[in-house]
Design a protein around this motif. Structure first.
Motif, mmCIF file in Angstrom:
data_model
loop_
_atom_site.group_PDB
_atom_site.id
_atom_site.type_symbol
_atom_site.label_atom_id
_atom_site.label_comp_id
_atom_site.label_asym_id
_atom_site.label_seq_id
_atom_site.Cartn_x
_atom_site.Cartn_y
_atom_site.Cartn_z
ATOM 1 N N LEU A 28 3.204 8.105 -0.142
ATOM 2 C CA LEU A 28 3.358 9.355 0.607
ATOM 3 C C LEU A 28 2.003 10.053 0.752
ATOM 4 O O LEU A 28 1.727 10.683 1.781
ATOM 5 N N VAL A 29 1.169 9.934 -0.276
ATOM 6 C CA VAL A 29 -0.194 10.466 -0.179
ATOM 7 C C VAL A 29 -0.963 9.731 0.920
ATOM 8 O O VAL A 29 -1.630 10.344 1.763
ATOM 9 N N ASN A 30 -0.837 8.405 0.933
ATOM 10 C CA ASN A 30 -1.527 7.610 1.961
ATOM 11 C C ASN A 30 -1.064 7.986 3.368
ATOM 12 O O ASN A 30 -1.870 8.043 4.306
ATOM 13 N N LYS A 31 0.216 8.236 3.499
ATOM 14 C CA LYS A 31 0.762 8.586 4.816
ATOM 15 C C LYS A 31 0.159 9.886 5.330
ATOM 16 O O LYS A 31 -0.129 10.028 6.526
ATOM 17 N N THR A 32 -0.060 10.836 4.427
ATOM 18 C CA THR A 32 -0.622 12.133 4.813
ATOM 19 C C THR A 32 -2.133 12.062 5.023
ATOM 20 O O THR A 32 -2.664 12.597 5.998
ATOM 21 N N LEU A 33 -2.823 11.387 4.113
ATOM 22 C CA LEU A 33 -4.290 11.406 4.126
ATOM 23 C C LEU A 33 -4.918 10.237 4.881
ATOM 24 O O LEU A 33 -6.106 10.277 5.197
ATOM 25 N N GLY A 34 -4.134 9.181 5.136
ATOM 26 C CA GLY A 34 -4.704 8.009 5.785
ATOM 27 C C GLY A 34 -5.500 7.144 4.829
ATOM 28 O O GLY A 34 -6.369 6.372 5.250
ATOM 29 N N THR A 35 -5.206 7.247 3.534
ATOM 30 C CA THR A 35 -5.937 6.497 2.520
ATOM 31 C C THR A 35 -5.240 5.181 2.177
ATOM 32 O O THR A 35 -4.112 4.928 2.615
ATOM 33 N N GLN A 36 -5.921 4.356 1.374
ATOM 34 C CA GLN A 36 -5.355 3.134 0.812
ATOM 35 C C GLN A 36 -5.425 3.251 -0.711
ATOM 36 O O GLN A 36 -6.425 3.703 -1.258
ATOM 37 N N SER A 37 -4.366 2.848 -1.393
ATOM 38 C CA SER A 37 -4.304 2.984 -2.856
ATOM 39 C C SER A 37 -4.674 1.684 -3.551
ATOM 40 O O SER A 37 -4.340 0.587 -3.076
ATOM 41 N N SER A 97 -0.773 18.189 -4.762
ATOM 42 C CA SER A 97 -2.142 18.584 -5.093
ATOM 43 C C SER A 97 -3.166 17.773 -4.305
ATOM 44 O O SER A 97 -4.097 18.327 -3.705
ATOM 45 N N LEU A 98 -3.005 16.444 -4.300
ATOM 46 C CA LEU A 98 -3.963 15.588 -3.588
ATOM 47 C C LEU A 98 -3.926 15.841 -2.088
ATOM 48 O O LEU A 98 -4.975 15.918 -1.432
ATOM 49 N N ASN A 99 -2.729 15.967 -1.539
ATOM 50 C CA ASN A 99 -2.625 16.214 -0.099
ATOM 51 C C ASN A 99 -3.300 17.529 0.297
ATOM 52 O O ASN A 99 -4.011 17.602 1.298
ATOM 53 N N ARG A 100 -3.094 18.544 -0.518
ATOM 54 C CA ARG A 100 -3.660 19.859 -0.200
ATOM 55 C C ARG A 100 -5.182 19.867 -0.317
ATOM 56 O O ARG A 100 -5.871 20.379 0.563
ATOM 57 N N ARG A 101 -5.699 19.266 -1.370
ATOM 58 C CA ARG A 101 -7.130 19.381 -1.629
ATOM 59 C C ARG A 101 -7.969 18.380 -0.825
ATOM 60 O O ARG A 101 -9.078 18.698 -0.395
ATOM 61 N N LEU A 102 -7.456 17.182 -0.596
ATOM 62 C CA LEU A 102 -8.260 16.191 0.112
ATOM 63 C C LEU A 102 -8.109 16.272 1.628
ATOM 64 O O LEU A 102 -8.981 15.817 2.365
ATOM 65 N N SER A 103 -7.017 16.857 2.093
ATOM 66 C CA SER A 103 -6.810 16.951 3.543
ATOM 67 C C SER A 103 -7.815 17.884 4.212
ATOM 68 O O SER A 103 -7.955 17.876 5.435
ATOM 69 N N ARG A 104 -8.525 18.677 3.416
ATOM 70 C CA ARG A 104 -9.520 19.597 3.964
ATOM 71 C C ARG A 104 -10.777 18.873 4.441
ATOM 72 O O ARG A 104 -11.616 19.468 5.110
ATOM 73 N N HIS A 105 -10.910 17.612 4.086
ATOM 74 C CA HIS A 105 -12.124 16.871 4.412
ATOM 75 C C HIS A 105 -11.891 15.936 5.604
ATOM 76 O O HIS A 105 -10.756 15.518 5.860
ATOM 77 N N MET A 109 -14.144 10.821 4.869
ATOM 78 C CA MET A 109 -14.246 11.142 3.448
ATOM 79 C C MET A 109 -12.903 10.907 2.738
ATOM 80 O O MET A 109 -12.708 11.313 1.606
ATOM 81 N N ARG A 110 -11.973 10.225 3.427
ATOM 82 C CA ARG A 110 -10.651 9.939 2.852
ATOM 83 C C ARG A 110 -10.297 8.491 3.169
ATOM 84 O O ARG A 110 -9.596 8.210 4.135
ATOM 85 N N LYS A 111 -10.808 7.561 2.372
ATOM 86 C CA LYS A 111 -10.591 6.138 2.645
ATOM 87 C C LYS A 111 -9.697 5.467 1.605
ATOM 88 O O LYS A 111 -8.721 4.818 1.961
ATOM 89 N N THR A 112 -10.059 5.571 0.343
ATOM 90 C CA THR A 112 -9.246 4.953 -0.700
ATOM 91 C C THR A 112 -9.113 5.897 -1.897
ATOM 92 O O THR A 112 -9.931 6.796 -2.090
ATOM 93 N N ILE A 113 -8.073 5.656 -2.684
ATOM 94 C CA ILE A 113 -7.878 6.363 -3.956
ATOM 95 C C ILE A 113 -7.517 5.323 -5.004
ATOM 96 O O ILE A 113 -6.627 4.495 -4.793
ATOM 97 N N THR A 114 -8.210 5.360 -6.133
ATOM 98 C CA THR A 114 -7.926 4.444 -7.240
ATOM 99 C C THR A 114 -7.239 5.217 -8.368
ATOM 100 O O THR A 114 -7.730 6.264 -8.794
ATOM 101 N N TYR A 115 -6.109 4.689 -8.820
ATOM 102 C CA TYR A 115 -5.291 5.332 -9.845
ATOM 103 C C TYR A 115 -5.155 4.422 -11.074
ATOM 104 O O TYR A 115 -5.473 3.234 -11.010
ATOM 105 N N ASP A 116 -4.593 4.983 -12.158
ATOM 106 C CA ASP A 116 -4.100 4.140 -13.235
ATOM 107 C C ASP A 116 -2.619 3.884 -12.984
ATOM 108 O O ASP A 116 -2.117 4.170 -11.897
ATOM 109 N N ASN A 117 -1.918 3.372 -13.967
ATOM 110 C CA ASN A 117 -0.525 2.957 -13.756
ATOM 111 C C ASN A 117 0.507 3.963 -14.255
ATOM 112 O O ASN A 117 1.663 3.612 -14.482
ATOM 113 N N GLY A 118 0.090 5.223 -14.408
ATOM 114 C CA GLY A 118 1.008 6.250 -14.867
ATOM 115 C C GLY A 118 2.110 6.546 -13.857
ATOM 116 O O GLY A 118 1.930 6.395 -12.642
ATOM 117 N N SER A 119 3.241 7.008 -14.363
ATOM 118 C CA SER A 119 4.399 7.276 -13.498
ATOM 119 C C SER A 119 4.128 8.418 -12.526
ATOM 120 O O SER A 119 4.821 8.541 -11.505
#
Length: 238
Positions: A158-167, A129-137, A141-151
């Motif tokens: 793998l998301v970072n590898k596709t989008l070039g982001t940092q988690s 989902s993230l790769n598909r929706r954020l790769s359009r930008h 506009m794709r620098k970092t993504i902040t998450y919680d600790n869910g599984s």
């Protein structure tokens, strides 16, 4: 106003110069016995817990299950201060009525939302989902993504590898550290209450909710809409 204690604490010095308060003090006030004798503010919190969860690590988080996890405490000041676009917060919405869930991604400067229906709350579904929706930008506009600790966030590399982001990841039980997306979930719940069966919600309905919120004037944006500010940010290509 659907603001989290963190947002109230962060905003008060701007609205009332000379005043300040910590989000922790607000939480303590809300759950204090003296407060509860006179008014119950807990229903206005995003999670609406009757009792406050313990702070700190639970046993299941003593060893992180997330590979190469970077704490939010190491996140650059430019992200924390919202002084540049391209930094996202991500969370998931679940329903006890169904297996499908919703992935929510929010850009921190503009508060621009992306809502995607997932077949299930799994790491693979969220990654796709993230790769598909954020790769359009564009890249800026794709620098970092902040998450919680869910599984569901374990495939962040793998998301970072596709989008070039940092988690980056919130500390356990500190969901308020990504307060913008938490607030957005509260807004979405107005349209999709907790007992909603997400299996019955169509992509068209989700897109309609996304458009309504992205075209809603926001006080924090000087009454511009998230869509307007986001498109301004996209235009500011380096």
């Amino acid at each position: 106003l659907d603001l989290s204690p963190e947002q109230v604490a962060g905003r008060i010095s701007l609205d009332i110069p000379g005043y300040s308060i910590s989000h922790e003090a607000i939480y303590q006030f809300i759950y204090a016995k003296e407060t509860l004798k006179h008014m119950d503010l807990r229903p206005y919190l995003v999670r609406k817990h009757r009792k406050r969860l313990e702070r700190g690590h639970s046993r299941k988080h003593q060893k992180s299950h997330i590979p190469e996890r970077l704490s939010i405490t190491t996140r650059p000041a430019s992200v924390n201060d919202r002084c540049e676009p391209g930094h996202w917060e991500v969370d998931t919405m679940i329903s006890r009525q169904s297996t499908p869930s919703l992935a929510i991604a929010l850009e921190r400067v503009s508060r621009y939302l992306k809502i995607t229906k997932l077949a299930a709350k799994t790491a693979t579904e969220l990654r796709i989902s993230l790769n598909r929706r954020l790769s359009r930008h564009p890249d800026h506009m794709r620098k970092t993504i902040t998450y919680d600790n869910g599984s569901e966030n374990v495939e962040h590399l793998l998301v970072n590898k596709t989008l070039g982001t940092q988690s980056y990841f919130c500390e356990p039980y500190h969901s308020w550290e990504k307060g913008s997306v938490e607030n957005a979930i509260g807004l979405i719940r107005r349209y999709l209450p907790k007992k909603t069966d997400f299996a019955t919600i169509t992509k068209e309905q989700i897109k309609q909710i996304e458009d309504l919120l992205n075209n809603r004037p926001r006080k924090v944006l000087n009454y511009k809409t998230p869509k307007e500010v986001f498109h301004e940010c996209v235009a500011l290509a380096p």
